[in-house]
Design an enzyme around this catalytic site. Structure first.
Site, PDB file in Angstrom:
ATOM      1  N   ASP A  49      44.596  33.951  57.265  1.00 50.03           N
ATOM      2  CA  ASP A  49      43.751  34.704  56.336  1.00 50.03           C
ATOM      3  C   ASP A  49      44.320  34.579  54.924  1.00 50.03           C
ATOM      4  O   ASP A  49      45.377  35.116  54.620  1.00 50.03           O
ATOM      5  CB  ASP A  49      43.726  36.182  56.754  1.00 50.03           C
ATOM      6  CG  ASP A  49      42.798  37.007  55.873  1.00 50.03           C
ATOM      7  OD1 ASP A  49      41.608  37.105  56.219  1.00 50.03           O
ATOM      8  OD2 ASP A  49      43.258  37.518  54.838  1.00 50.03           O
ATOM      9  N   TYR A  54      44.885  35.072  46.198  1.00 49.60           N
ATOM     10  CA  TYR A  54      46.295  35.021  46.618  1.00 49.60           C
ATOM     11  C   TYR A  54      47.031  33.821  45.993  1.00 49.60           C
ATOM     12  O   TYR A  54      48.258  33.748  46.063  1.00 49.60           O
ATOM     13  CB  TYR A  54      46.444  34.945  48.155  1.00 49.60           C
ATOM     14  CG  TYR A  54      45.801  36.078  48.930  1.00 49.60           C
ATOM     15  CD1 TYR A  54      45.349  37.239  48.295  1.00 49.60           C
ATOM     16  CD2 TYR A  54      45.643  36.003  50.314  1.00 49.60           C
ATOM     17  CE1 TYR A  54      44.745  38.271  49.016  1.00 49.60           C
ATOM     18  CE2 TYR A  54      45.049  37.036  51.032  1.00 49.60           C
ATOM     19  CZ  TYR A  54      44.597  38.152  50.378  1.00 49.60           C
ATOM     20  OH  TYR A  54      44.007  39.173  51.097  1.00 49.60           O
ATOM     21  N   LYS A  79      38.298  34.039  50.602  1.00 53.41           N
ATOM     22  CA  LYS A  79      37.462  35.122  50.070  1.00 53.41           C
ATOM     23  C   LYS A  79      37.066  34.871  48.624  1.00 53.41           C
ATOM     24  O   LYS A  79      37.823  34.255  47.868  1.00 53.41           O
ATOM     25  CB  LYS A  79      38.223  36.460  50.144  1.00 53.41           C
ATOM     26  CG  LYS A  79      38.975  36.679  51.451  1.00 53.41           C
ATOM     27  CD  LYS A  79      39.575  38.063  51.577  1.00 53.41           C
ATOM     28  CE  LYS A  79      40.443  38.163  52.823  1.00 53.41           C
ATOM     29  NZ  LYS A  79      41.834  37.742  52.647  1.00 53.41           N
ATOM     30  N   HIS A 112      35.335  39.585  48.747  1.00 53.17           N
ATOM     31  CA  HIS A 112      36.634  40.271  48.849  1.00 53.17           C
ATOM     32  C   HIS A 112      36.510  41.791  48.660  1.00 53.17           C
ATOM     33  O   HIS A 112      37.137  42.553  49.388  1.00 53.17           O
ATOM     34  CB  HIS A 112      37.587  39.669  47.809  1.00 53.17           C
ATOM     35  CG  HIS A 112      39.027  39.764  48.165  1.00 53.17           C
ATOM     36  ND1 HIS A 112      39.942  38.789  47.851  1.00 53.17           N
ATOM     37  CD2 HIS A 112      39.733  40.727  48.803  1.00 53.17           C
ATOM     38  CE1 HIS A 112      41.143  39.149  48.288  1.00 53.17           C
ATOM     39  NE2 HIS A 112      41.038  40.328  48.863  1.00 53.17           N
TER      40      HIS A 112
HETATM   41  P1  NDP Z   1      51.037  44.261  56.610  1.00 46.88           P
HETATM   42  O1  NDP Z   1      50.622  45.574  57.159  1.00 46.88           O
HETATM   43  O2  NDP Z   1      50.768  43.017  57.364  1.00 46.88           O
HETATM   44  O3  NDP Z   1      52.606  44.393  56.311  1.00 46.88           O
HETATM   45  C1  NDP Z   1      53.356  43.358  55.736  1.00 46.88           C
HETATM   46  C2  NDP Z   1      54.752  43.926  55.457  1.00 46.88           C
HETATM   47  O4  NDP Z   1      55.359  44.359  56.672  1.00 46.88           O
HETATM   48  C3  NDP Z   1      55.684  42.939  54.814  1.00 46.88           C
HETATM   49  O5  NDP Z   1      56.508  43.666  53.924  1.00 46.88           O
HETATM   50  C4  NDP Z   1      56.493  42.408  55.992  1.00 46.88           C
HETATM   51  O6  NDP Z   1      57.791  42.035  55.569  1.00 46.88           O
HETATM   52  C5  NDP Z   1      56.559  43.632  56.878  1.00 46.88           C
HETATM   53  N1  NDP Z   1      56.591  43.292  58.307  1.00 46.88           N
HETATM   54  C6  NDP Z   1      55.836  42.379  58.959  1.00 46.88           C
HETATM   55  N2  NDP Z   1      56.160  42.339  60.260  1.00 46.88           N
HETATM   56  C7  NDP Z   1      57.137  43.248  60.451  1.00 46.88           C
HETATM   57  C8  NDP Z   1      57.884  43.644  61.563  1.00 46.88           C
HETATM   58  N3  NDP Z   1      57.687  43.097  62.766  1.00 46.88           N
HETATM   59  N4  NDP Z   1      58.837  44.606  61.400  1.00 46.88           N
HETATM   60  C9  NDP Z   1      59.043  45.168  60.195  1.00 46.88           C
HETATM   61  N5  NDP Z   1      58.363  44.823  59.087  1.00 46.88           N
HETATM   62  C10 NDP Z   1      57.417  43.867  59.207  1.00 46.88           C
HETATM   63  O7  NDP Z   1      50.450  44.187  55.121  1.00 46.88           O
HETATM   64  P2  NDP Z   1      49.581  43.179  54.251  1.00 46.88           P
HETATM   65  O8  NDP Z   1      49.118  43.991  53.098  1.00 46.88           O
HETATM   66  O9  NDP Z   1      50.257  41.930  53.972  1.00 46.88           O
HETATM   67  O10 NDP Z   1      48.303  42.876  55.149  1.00 46.88           O
HETATM   68  C11 NDP Z   1      48.184  41.773  56.032  1.00 46.88           C
HETATM   69  C12 NDP Z   1      47.114  40.829  55.554  1.00 46.88           C
HETATM   70  O11 NDP Z   1      45.866  41.517  55.372  1.00 46.88           O
HETATM   71  C13 NDP Z   1      47.372  40.216  54.169  1.00 46.88           C
HETATM   72  O12 NDP Z   1      48.392  39.245  54.182  1.00 46.88           O
HETATM   73  C14 NDP Z   1      45.997  39.699  53.825  1.00 46.88           C
HETATM   74  O13 NDP Z   1      45.736  38.514  54.546  1.00 46.88           O
HETATM   75  C15 NDP Z   1      45.128  40.852  54.335  1.00 46.88           C
HETATM   76  N6  NDP Z   1      44.804  41.806  53.251  1.00 46.88           N
HETATM   77  C16 NDP Z   1      43.499  41.847  52.828  1.00 46.88           C
HETATM   78  C17 NDP Z   1      43.111  42.711  51.836  1.00 46.88           C
HETATM   79  C18 NDP Z   1      41.679  42.743  51.420  1.00 46.88           C
HETATM   80  O14 NDP Z   1      41.360  43.393  50.414  1.00 46.88           O
HETATM   81  N7  NDP Z   1      40.786  42.085  52.109  1.00 46.88           N
HETATM   82  C19 NDP Z   1      44.067  43.609  51.148  1.00 46.88           C
HETATM   83  C20 NDP Z   1      45.410  43.510  51.681  1.00 46.88           C
HETATM   84  C21 NDP Z   1      45.749  42.645  52.715  1.00 46.88           C
HETATM   85  P3  NDP Z   1      58.329  40.508  55.428  1.00 46.88           P
HETATM   86  O15 NDP Z   1      57.183  39.654  54.963  1.00 46.88           O
HETATM   87  O16 NDP Z   1      59.413  40.638  54.396  1.00 46.88           O
HETATM   88  O17 NDP Z   1      58.837  40.103  56.774  1.00 46.88           O
END
Ligand code: NDP
Length: 279
Positions: A49, A54, A79, A112
């Site tokens: 995604d 991004y 998006k 988006h």
């Molecule tokens: P997430 O809820 O996926 O959380 C990501 C965070 O959690 C990062 O800091 C990561 O750290 C940490 N993390 C991941 N796995 C673990 C784990 N197993 N244990 C502990 N910490 C963990 O947040 P996102 O906001 O990134 O959402 C995911 C996706 O959703 C985005 O990447 C995007 O594709 C989508 N999105 C879409 C939006 C929209 O408006 N349509 C808005 C926001 C997100 P690290 O990377 O340092 O490991």
């Protein structure tokens, strides 16, 4: 290591199926993205995604090609950003994204944000309908749409989005919007499925994790899967990529699901979709 065949798929309109689990690359720097996606593919991920906003579509495309796997094995979403809304500009934006990805089509193209103050999401939706008819997007959908926005595009075009990608995690469970999706035949995609980590210290979740010998993140991701949500947690940490996909060998009980339901706070980590219009 999970193999991609263990990941369930959900049927979308038009005989397309989407893997229920994938990788999100929001806030992954372009220079980190190729390696991040490569590690994910090695761990069994086939659904990515991304978004024009991004800034890493090109690197997603490069990583997919570098895998040596056939394009048809992947499910790629991108998006249309707020300042590309409008019929002509959305049509151009998809072509620009396809150019960045170096792909002939995406599997899913989303609006988006509704950005209601711009009032261009209906004409943007018409552009997506035509793009799908032209084969540039196998499926089309929206993101951050509220019930009124969903009903308006459906009423004005007769075409229902395949998905609505919304903020959804244990602290923002979105029961009303999920019911609306079920009524309309729209698949729910959960963004920030881990609330960017905020839910991982919740005592109800950590105690269920201890019972199962799983991590809190695995419990939250399994909860999404059992609710029927499509998820794509982001992680640039290789061990976490493996941890997050390893959620297909256990189930939560009805009592555990109820315990997680009870932690809902109706609390957003991101913007309010009725207000957000950042260009
Ligand atoms: P997430 O809820 O996926 O959380 C990501 C965070 O959690 C990062 O800091 C990561 O750290 C940490 N993390 C991941 N796995 C673990 C784990 N197993 N244990 C502990 N910490 C963990 O947040 P996102 O906001 O990134 O959402 C995911 C996706 O959703 C985005 O990447 C995007 O594709 C989508 N999105 C879409 C939006 C929209 O408006 N349509 C808005 C926001 C997100 P690290 O990377 O340092 O490991």
């Amino acid at each position: 290591m999970a193999s991609s065949t263990e990941i369930p798929s959900i049927a979308l309109a038009g005989d397309i199926s989407i893997p229920q689990f994938g990788l999100g690359v929001f806030q992954v720097a372009p220079e980190e993205t190729i390696e991040n996606v490569r590690h994910a593919i090695e761990a069994g991920y086939r659904h990515i995604d991304t978004a024009e906003a991004y800034g890493n579509e090109a690197q997603v495309g490069q990583a997919v090609r570098a895998s040596g796997l056939d394009r048809s094995e992947f499910f790629i979403t991108t998006k249309c950003w707020n300042d590309d809304q409008g019929y002509d500009s959305a049509t151009r934006a998809l072509k620009t994204s396809l150019g960045q990805l170096e792909m002939e089509h995406v599997d899913l193209y989303l609006i988006h944000w509704p950005a209601p103050s711009q009032d261009r999401y209906v004409e943007t939706w018409r552009a997506l309908i035509e793009a799908q008819q032209a084969g540039l997007a196998r499926a089309i959908g929206v993101s951050n749409f509220q019930p009124a926005h969903l009903r308006r595009i459906i009423d004005e075009t007769g075409v229902t989005p395949a998905v609505n990608q919304i903020e959804l995690h244990p602290y923002l469970q979105q029961a009303g919007l999920r019911r609306e999706h079920a009524d309309l035949g729209i698949v729910t995609q959960a963004w920030s499925p881990l609330a960017q980590g905020l839910v991982l210290d919740d005592p109800a979740i950590t105690s269920i994790a201890a019972e199962h010998g799983k991590t809190a993140a695995q419990i939250v991701l399994r909860w999404h899967i059992e609710l029927g949500n499509v998820v794509f947690p982001k992680s640039v940490t290789v061990e976490r990529l493996h941890e997050n996909i390893d959620v297909f060998d256990f189930e939560l009980s009805a009592d555990e699901l109820a315990q997680i339901e009870a932690v809902d706070r109706g609390e957003r980590t991101g913007p309010d979709p009725d207000e957000f219009t950042r260009p």
